[in-house]
Enzyme design. Structure first.
Site, PDB file in Angstrom:
ATOM      1  N   ASP A 147     -97.284 -10.667  11.087  1.00  0.00           N
ATOM      2  CA  ASP A 147     -98.411 -11.213  11.837  1.00  0.00           C
ATOM      3  C   ASP A 147     -99.204 -10.142  12.566  1.00  0.00           C
ATOM      4  OD1 ASP A 147     -96.124 -10.898  13.549  1.00  0.00           O
ATOM      5  OD2 ASP A 147     -97.138 -12.102  15.078  1.00  0.00           O
TER       6      ASP A 147
ATOM      7  N   GLU B 145     -93.981 -11.890  15.422  1.00  0.00           N
ATOM      8  CA  GLU B 145     -93.559 -10.937  16.445  1.00  0.00           C
ATOM      9  C   GLU B 145     -94.507 -10.946  17.625  1.00  0.00           C
ATOM     10  OE1 GLU B 145     -93.446  -7.011  18.556  1.00  0.00           O
ATOM     11  OE2 GLU B 145     -95.107  -7.975  17.496  1.00  0.00           O
TER      12      GLU B 145
END
Length: 407
Positions: free
Chosen positions: A80, A175
């Site tokens: 991400d 994350e």
């Protein structure tokens, strides 16, 4: 496909995470990107490739040595990008042989990446910088890490003379919203230890991070027509403001560095009837971290002494300092330091003023220091990454594999 081409391909995928969806992965773009990577790993001939429903992709480069007892090591990066700025339609370009002058990212909007504001640029004169067009973030955090890991594996495949043990790689979602390690299957991953490729400047090596918590303080008020409010109205906004001013003004992110912790007010949502303050609490030292939480609880009680029953507080721990788990195994840090030196990089061991998936993974039984990925100015339009920094990160991964294989 070389490292730069791989990175430029990866940043085209929109993988912003979103903490509001309560899903894993939190956005569909992350899973789509994981599927693309899964196909690439199959094409490379890797083994034990798994992609679960939550978007956790794992694979194995088998050992090419007959030596017994070689540890299984892992390398991890996240799929991400930050929700702080758009990752849609990322349009990168390469500034070749950077000359030290300001870089115009977007002439129409007057967006300039200047060493006057970002002096770290001057450390990369003569290098090839990948920058944004000023409309989005770049995504080097952490697609640089993904590209470096896959490129390092590809290099090891092409150079069988470099003997190494079993190497596991993993790419996980979310994350950036603090959930990357929540559903990471450490047992399935099966590594003795690992490294996240999620740091910044060349040479960064981190095995200490903040202890972290989030606190929500809610103030209940009473709304009455202001013309007739005397001794009746309780304005929760004003009480919340009083609470804010009771915290030490110098213990905030804009006034701290190094090992200094802070209280950070990140959100206010309020009306006369109810106001909520959201703080994040950070400190490297566990005792000071606990004292910070107790101080917020104390100020809540103090507020209630003046305004009975007005204030409530909810504190939730997010992650802890991985040093507690890594320090008994300092050889894994020393290996990374030696690998950097062998790759022509000067190690810069320093604390993370933040957190990584490695912090949570370390407490789940997978010790996991953090290594530089090369990007700078993360989470915004001024993000950039030098090609040479990514190449150094790739080389460090290769050297770690070699050192562990030899030992």
């Amino acid at each position: 496909m070389n490292l730069t081409e791989r990175f430029l391909k990866y940043v085209k995928y929109d993988t912003q995470s979103d903490e509001e969806t309560n899903l894993t992965p939190s956005t569909p773009g992350q899973y789509k990107f994981a599927q693309v990577l899964e196909q690439e790993l199959h094409a490379m001939g890797l083994e034990e490739i798994t992609l679960d429903d939550n978007g956790y992709l794992m694979a194995t480069l088998p050992a090419n040595t007959d030596r017994q007892g070689v540890p299984t090591i892992g390398f991890i990066a996240h799929l991400d990008t930050s929700p702080d700025m758009s990752g849609h339609n990322v349009n990168p370009r390469i500034v070749a042989n950077y000359d030290g002058n300001p870089i115009t990212l977007n002439a129409e909007k007057g967006i300039v990446l200047s060493p006057d504001e970002f002096p770290e640029l001057l450390g990369h004169v003569g290098e090839d910088l990948i920058v944004t067009d000023g409309n989005t973030l770049l995504g080097a955090d952490d697609k640089a890490g993904i590209a470096e890991i896959i490129s390092a594996v590809e290099y090891l495949q092409a150079h069988p003379e470099i003997k190494h043990g079993k190497i596991r790689i993993a790419f996980n979602p979310d994350e950036e919203i603090g959930q990357g390690a929540h559903k990471f299957d450490v047992e399935l991953f099966g590594a003795d230890w690992a490294y996240t490729m999620d740091g910044g400047e060349v040479g960064e090596l981190e095995f200490e991070n903040f202890n972290a918590a989030v606190a929500k303080v809610t103030f209940a008020g009473r709304n009455v027509h202001p013309g007739y409010a005397k001794h009746k109205m309780i304005n929760s906004i004003r009480i919340a403001n009083q609470f804010i001013l009771m915290l030490p003004r110098w213990e905030t992110p804009e006034h701290t560095e190094g090992y200094e912790g802070f209280y950070h007010l990140v959100h206010i949502d309020g009306s006369v009837e109810q106001t909520t303050l959201t703080y994040i609490i950070r400190d490297h030292d566990r005792d000071r971290f606990e004292r910070r939480k107790r101080e917020l609880e104390h100020l809540t009680r103090k507020t209630n002494n003046e305004f009975p029953g007005c204030a409530t507080i909810e504190i939730k721990d997010q992650y802890y300092n991985m040093r507690e788990k890594v320090e008994p195994l300092m050889h894994i840090v020393e290996i990374a330091e030696q690998a950097m030196r062998d790759a022509g990089v000067t190690p810069k061991v320093q604390p993370i003023r933040g957190g990584t998936d490695g912090a949570q993974l370390s407490f789940k039984g997978l010790p996991c220091p953090n290594i530089f990925a090369g990007g700078l100015n993360f989470h915004g339009r001024y993000e950039f990454v030098p090609v040479q920094s990514m190449e150094k990160a790739r080389d460090v991964i290769v050297q770690i594999a070699r050192i562990v294989g030899e030992r």
